[in-house]
Design an enzyme around this catalytic site. Structure first.
Site, PDB file in Angstrom:
ATOM      1  N   LYS A 121      31.871  58.178  67.585  1.00 51.75           N
ATOM      2  CA  LYS A 121      32.349  59.472  68.145  1.00 51.75           C
ATOM      3  C   LYS A 121      31.956  60.574  67.536  1.00 51.75           C
ATOM      4  O   LYS A 121      32.442  61.796  67.981  1.00 51.75           O
ATOM      5  CB  LYS A 121      33.806  59.144  68.540  1.00 51.75           C
ATOM      6  CG  LYS A 121      35.081  58.930  67.242  1.00 51.75           C
ATOM      7  CD  LYS A 121      35.454  60.229  66.759  1.00 51.75           C
ATOM      8  CE  LYS A 121      35.552  59.776  65.262  1.00 51.75           C
ATOM      9  NZ  LYS A 121      36.490  60.627  64.412  1.00 51.75           N
ATOM     10  N   ALA A 141      42.678  64.251  52.380  1.00 51.86           N
ATOM     11  CA  ALA A 141      43.837  64.349  53.346  1.00 51.86           C
ATOM     12  C   ALA A 141      43.937  62.985  54.022  1.00 51.86           C
ATOM     13  O   ALA A 141      45.128  62.810  54.260  1.00 51.86           O
ATOM     14  CB  ALA A 141      43.240  65.283  54.311  1.00 51.86           C
ATOM     15  N   TRP A 142      42.994  62.383  54.376  1.00 49.05           N
ATOM     16  CA  TRP A 142      43.074  61.034  54.894  1.00 49.05           C
ATOM     17  C   TRP A 142      43.604  59.985  53.751  1.00 49.05           C
ATOM     18  O   TRP A 142      44.706  59.153  54.367  1.00 49.05           O
ATOM     19  CB  TRP A 142      41.704  60.571  55.589  1.00 49.05           C
ATOM     20  CG  TRP A 142      41.808  59.031  56.624  1.00 49.05           C
ATOM     21  CD1 TRP A 142      40.721  58.566  56.286  1.00 49.05           C
ATOM     22  CD2 TRP A 142      42.795  58.750  57.179  1.00 49.05           C
ATOM     23  NE1 TRP A 142      40.982  57.210  57.170  1.00 49.05           N
ATOM     24  CE2 TRP A 142      42.005  57.514  57.869  1.00 49.05           C
ATOM     25  CE3 TRP A 142      43.931  59.190  57.729  1.00 49.05           C
ATOM     26  CZ2 TRP A 142      42.862  56.763  58.669  1.00 49.05           C
ATOM     27  CZ3 TRP A 142      44.623  58.380  58.452  1.00 49.05           C
ATOM     28  CH2 TRP A 142      43.901  57.151  59.134  1.00 49.05           C
ATOM     29  N   ARG A 188      37.972  60.507  41.846  1.00 50.45           N
ATOM     30  CA  ARG A 188      37.157  60.889  40.861  1.00 50.45           C
ATOM     31  C   ARG A 188      37.682  62.019  39.773  1.00 50.45           C
ATOM     32  O   ARG A 188      37.355  62.104  38.562  1.00 50.45           O
ATOM     33  CB  ARG A 188      36.049  61.215  41.446  1.00 50.45           C
ATOM     34  CG  ARG A 188      35.044  60.201  42.110  1.00 50.45           C
ATOM     35  CD  ARG A 188      33.906  60.920  42.752  1.00 50.45           C
ATOM     36  NE  ARG A 188      33.214  60.008  43.717  1.00 50.45           N
ATOM     37  CZ  ARG A 188      32.478  58.762  43.372  1.00 50.45           C
ATOM     38  NH1 ARG A 188      32.163  58.489  42.351  1.00 50.45           N
ATOM     39  NH2 ARG A 188      32.185  57.939  44.510  1.00 50.45           N
TER      40      ARG A 188
END
Length: 309
Positions: free
Chosen positions: A166, A14-15, A35
């Site tokens: 974080k 998604a990123w 991949r």
């Protein structure tokens, strides 16, 4: 577009897909490698002026060493958008890329960027950081748009650690919400979490003010308050009585905070850094304490001043 760049994105999750769309919308030539894809890594990287890695931490070292055997232009800029720490060396992703490609500019991209929201074209901001300011500025132009604001920063380590550390605090925040402990508790947890991030970052050599920016506090707020965050979900599900194994099996994608927490405990012990929140998250993930016990431990710590002046 007159200044169109050739951009290779490694990782089609998604990123990676969100970043690919942002660059393509700005008129750049974008190729994506995964991949599972049909194109080889070498084909995707041919003539790439910018190579952006959005692969999960576990694959970074392996992919970097594969690329080492290809002939790249010395002008090629590497961008890392991975949040995590290497279990073997406790290195950050940018440290791995910079070690393998010592003569190339390496830029860190990190911020409060939940991929699902970026895919929906909701407004967001991020930070690109490098020891080479001109490289950060090139990357800034490639990804900036009216819905995605990109700032530059001269502290790549701090920007990268903000996004990485974080994730551990987000697991704790998920526990807090899963146990329905209320807004006061959550505000206290996130604020003390930020203090812990600064303490670890300073020990590593990062600048304090970076953690009060988008890639630190900004990313912390987004991840600790969103059910879209996989790390938050880990804490939330554990608080609901699920096992870690069950929780991870149901997640779409990787919750980097689980691995980061283990690496961080290792480093904190070596460097003698007090990390009370990370320690309780670690014990929870190891199954040594219940979510409720982990929170009680934090509340029962010795009373002390808020800051050591």
């Amino acid at each position: 577009m007159t200044n169109s760049k050739s951009v290779a994105i490694l990782g089609a999750g998604a990123w990676g897909a969100s970043l690919a769309n942002l660059a393509a919308a700005n008129g750049h030539q974008v190729r994506v490698w995964s991949r599972q894809g049909s194109q080889t890594l070498q084909t995707v990287l041919e003539d790439a002026q910018i190579i952006l890695s959005a692969i999960s931490m576990i694959g970074v070292r392996d992919v970097a060493s594969q690329i080492q055997s290809f002939s790249l232009s010395p002008e090629t800029i590497f961008v890392t958008a991975t949040k995590g720490l290497d279990p073997q060396t406790t290195c950050t992703p940018s440290q791995i890329w910079q070690t393998v490609f010592a003569n190339h500019a390496v830029v860190v991209l990190s911020g409060p960027n939940l991929s699902k929201e970026i895919q929906l074209e909701l407004p967001a901001a991020t930070v690109v950081a490098s020891n080479i300011p001109t490289a950060a500025e090139v990357v800034q132009l490639v990804f900036s748009s009216h819905r995605f604001r990109v700032y530059t920063n001269p502290d790549p380590l701090g920007v990268e650690l903000g996004g990485t550390l974080k994730n551990v605090i987000a697991i704790a925040a998920g526990v807090c919400d899963g146990l329905h402990l209320g807004t006061n508790a959550k505000a206290a947890l996130v604020t003390r979490g930020l203090t812990e991030m600064v303490r670890i970052g300073n020990d590593w050599g990062a600048k304090t003010e970076t953690f009060y920016g988008l890639s630190g506090l900004g990313d912390l707020l987004a991840t600790c308050n969103s059910p879209l965050s996989r790390n938050y979900q880990v804490g939330y599900q554990l608080a609901g009585g699920k096992t870690l194994k069950e929780t991870l099996a149901n997640l779409q994608g990787t919750a980097e905070g689980v691995n980061t927490c283990q690496v961080l405990m290792q480093r904190a012990k070596q460097q003698n850094i007090p990390v009370p929140i990370t320690e309780q998250v670690y014990r929870l993930l190891q199954g040594e304490v219940t979510p409720r016990q982990a929170l009680d431990e934090l509340m029962l710590r010795d009373i002390k001043p808020e800051y050591n002046y």
